[in-house]
Design a protein around this motif. Structure first.
Motif, short mmCIF file in Angstrom:
data_model
loop_
_atom_site.label_atom_id
_atom_site.label_comp_id
_atom_site.label_asym_id
_atom_site.label_seq_id
_atom_site.Cartn_x
_atom_site.Cartn_y
_atom_site.Cartn_z
N PRO A 119 18.06 -14.53 -12.88
CA PRO A 119 18.89 -13.45 -12.24
C PRO A 119 19.03 -13.38 -10.69
CG PRO A 119 17.15 -12.30 -13.59
CD PRO A 119 17.05 -13.89 -13.74
N LYS A 120 17.87 -13.69 -10.24
CA LYS A 120 17.70 -13.26 -8.97
C LYS A 120 18.36 -14.20 -8.11
CE LYS A 120 14.28 -13.15 -5.06
NZ LYS A 120 12.89 -13.09 -4.89
N HIS A 121 18.47 -15.50 -8.33
CA HIS A 121 19.26 -16.81 -7.65
C HIS A 121 20.66 -16.93 -8.37
CE1 HIS A 121 15.68 -17.01 -5.18
NE2 HIS A 121 15.01 -17.14 -6.46
N ASP A 122 20.82 -16.71 -9.60
CA ASP A 122 22.10 -16.76 -10.19
C ASP A 122 22.94 -18.07 -10.13
OD1 ASP A 122 24.06 -15.90 -11.96
OD2 ASP A 122 25.00 -14.77 -10.32
N LEU A 123 22.62 -19.20 -10.63
CA LEU A 123 23.48 -20.34 -10.32
C LEU A 123 25.01 -20.26 -10.98
CD1 LEU A 123 20.92 -23.28 -11.32
CD2 LEU A 123 22.09 -22.72 -9.07
N ALA A 124 25.19 -19.32 -11.86
CA ALA A 124 26.38 -18.70 -12.22
C ALA A 124 27.55 -18.66 -11.07
CB ALA A 124 26.52 -17.65 -13.14
N ARG A 125 26.87 -18.23 -9.71
CA ARG A 125 27.94 -18.29 -8.68
C ARG A 125 28.75 -19.61 -8.47
NH1 ARG A 125 24.42 -16.30 -4.27
NH2 ARG A 125 22.83 -17.40 -5.33
N PHE A 126 27.86 -20.64 -8.97
CA PHE A 126 28.31 -22.02 -8.47
C PHE A 126 28.81 -22.91 -9.62
CE2 PHE A 126 24.62 -21.06 -5.82
CZ PHE A 126 25.04 -20.92 -4.59
N GLY A 127 29.08 -21.97 -10.71
CA GLY A 127 29.57 -22.71 -12.07
C GLY A 127 28.71 -23.44 -12.65
N MET A 128 27.47 -23.31 -12.55
CA MET A 128 26.38 -24.16 -13.09
C MET A 128 25.51 -23.24 -14.03
SD MET A 128 25.17 -26.02 -9.58
CE MET A 128 24.14 -27.11 -10.55
N GLU A 129 26.02 -22.31 -14.78
CA GLU A 129 25.24 -21.41 -15.63
C GLU A 129 24.78 -22.21 -17.05
OE1 GLU A 129 29.34 -20.17 -16.28
OE2 GLU A 129 28.19 -20.79 -14.51
N ARG A 130 25.54 -23.39 -17.27
CA ARG A 130 25.44 -24.08 -18.34
C ARG A 130 24.62 -25.30 -18.18
NH1 ARG A 130 26.81 -28.09 -21.11
NH2 ARG A 130 27.15 -28.04 -23.48
N ALA A 131 23.42 -25.33 -18.60
CA ALA A 131 22.67 -26.50 -18.48
C ALA A 131 22.50 -27.05 -19.55
CB ALA A 131 21.00 -25.84 -18.08
N SER A 132 22.94 -28.37 -19.54
CA SER A 132 22.94 -29.28 -20.85
C SER A 132 21.74 -29.74 -21.50
CB SER A 132 24.03 -30.30 -20.47
OG SER A 132 24.22 -30.92 -21.73
N ALA A 133 21.48 -29.65 -22.57
CA ALA A 133 20.34 -30.28 -23.01
C ALA A 133 20.76 -31.91 -23.60
CB ALA A 133 19.97 -29.60 -24.23
N THR A 134 22.11 -32.10 -23.68
CA THR A 134 22.42 -33.68 -23.72
C THR A 134 23.00 -34.20 -22.52
OG1 THR A 134 23.76 -34.91 -25.21
CG2 THR A 134 24.50 -32.43 -24.86
N PRO A 135 22.62 -35.21 -22.24
CA PRO A 135 23.12 -35.87 -21.06
C PRO A 135 24.64 -36.28 -21.38
CG PRO A 135 21.78 -37.50 -22.13
CD PRO A 135 21.64 -36.15 -22.79
N ARG A 136 25.29 -36.25 -22.51
CA ARG A 136 26.59 -36.72 -22.69
C ARG A 136 27.41 -35.46 -22.28
NH1 ARG A 136 23.71 -39.02 -26.89
NH2 ARG A 136 24.22 -41.37 -26.69
N GLN A 137 27.10 -34.16 -22.11
CA GLN A 137 27.78 -33.10 -21.50
C GLN A 137 27.31 -32.82 -19.99
OE1 GLN A 137 27.04 -30.23 -24.48
NE2 GLN A 137 28.07 -31.28 -26.24
N ALA A 138 26.71 -33.59 -19.35
CA ALA A 138 26.47 -33.01 -17.99
C ALA A 138 27.05 -34.31 -17.05
CB ALA A 138 24.55 -33.23 -18.04
N ASP A 139 27.04 -33.74 -15.76
CA ASP A 139 27.41 -34.71 -14.74
C ASP A 139 26.24 -34.54 -13.61
OD1 ASP A 139 28.18 -32.19 -14.14
OD2 ASP A 139 30.55 -32.88 -14.04
N LEU A 140 25.28 -33.89 -13.51
CA LEU A 140 24.41 -33.60 -12.45
C LEU A 140 23.14 -33.71 -12.94
CD1 LEU A 140 23.20 -32.84 -9.65
CD2 LEU A 140 23.72 -30.34 -10.35
N MET A 141 22.24 -34.61 -12.69
CA MET A 141 20.77 -34.68 -13.07
C MET A 141 19.81 -34.04 -11.86
SD MET A 141 18.32 -38.19 -13.95
CE MET A 141 18.83 -38.27 -15.79
N ILE A 142 19.09 -33.17 -11.97
CA ILE A 142 18.09 -32.66 -11.08
C ILE A 142 16.91 -33.19 -11.69
CG2 ILE A 142 17.27 -30.52 -10.00
CD1 ILE A 142 19.76 -29.20 -10.82
N VAL A 143 16.30 -34.36 -10.84
CA VAL A 143 15.19 -34.75 -11.01
C VAL A 143 14.10 -33.94 -10.32
CG1 VAL A 143 13.51 -36.68 -11.17
CG2 VAL A 143 16.01 -37.15 -11.57
N ALA A 144 13.30 -33.22 -11.27
CA ALA A 144 12.29 -32.31 -10.62
C ALA A 144 10.84 -32.67 -10.85
CB ALA A 144 12.44 -30.89 -11.13
N GLY A 145 10.22 -33.22 -9.85
CA GLY A 145 8.98 -33.67 -9.98
C GLY A 145 8.72 -35.03 -9.98
#
Length: 183
Positions: free
Chosen positions: A48-74
């Motif tokens: 809630p402090k940074h709130d990605l919903a402001r950018f239309g990104m509140e729905r993080a997808s668990a399946t790649p078929r419903q995603a269009d951005l991959m954030i490789v962290a690490g």
């Protein structure tokens, strides 16, 4: 009709490109791929402090078929490289990648045989995010830069040529990585 001669050059297509760019930019669905300590900062960005919903990104997808951005962290190990590539290949087009952290960008302090020296050897990267680990504010800045890139992206052959070059660079080293992982 003669209307085409009266309109400025590129008026209609430019307007359509801007409208589609605005829609794409405001509806990016990330497929989070947290591999190490950067994933904690990625999770904090969704809070809630940074709130990605402001950018239309509140729905993080668990399946790649419903995603269009991959954030490789690490860091990406040699064994995990083919999995990262498979997930990228299953994502919907158009797709984008953010390399989060110095390990995902260049291998970081792990300059050895077990860690891929940059995720761009596996998948084409659109935005590199430095830091060890990068703060949530830095990830938001990278997302804003990606949004600018998405909004100003051209259609058709221009994007295809750009992706083809990035793919060619990434695929040069992928067979070597897969051989090292036992495939």
């Amino acid at each position: 009709m003669g209307l085409e001669e009266k309109l400025p050059s590129g008026f209609l297509l430019t307007t359509v490109e801007k409208a589609v760019g605005w829609a794409r930019k405001n509806s990016v669905w990330p497929a989070t791929f947290g591999l190490a300590c950067c994933a904690i900062e990625l999770m904090a960005t969704g809070g809630p402090k940074h709130d990605l919903a402001r950018f239309g990104m509140e729905r993080a997808s668990a399946t790649p078929r419903q995603a269009d951005l991959m954030i490789v962290a690490g860091r990406v190990s040699q064994k995990m490289a083919p999995v990262v590539r498979r997930i990228y290949d299953q994502m919907a087009e158009p797709k984008w990648v953010i390399a989060m952290g110095v390990c995902a960008s260049s291998g970081g302090m792990f300059n050895n045989y077990a860690v891929v020296q940059g995720v761009d050897h596996i998948v084409p990267v659109d935005v590199y995010l430095p830091g060890c680990p990068p703060r949530p504010e830095m990830l938001i800045d990278a997302i804003v830069k990606l949004h600018d890139k998405i909004q100003n992206m051209k259609f058709g052959a221009h994007r295809a040529a750009q992706l083809e070059e990035l793919e060619r660079r990434a695929l040069r080293t992928l067979p070597l990585i897969e051989q090292g992982a036992g495939k």
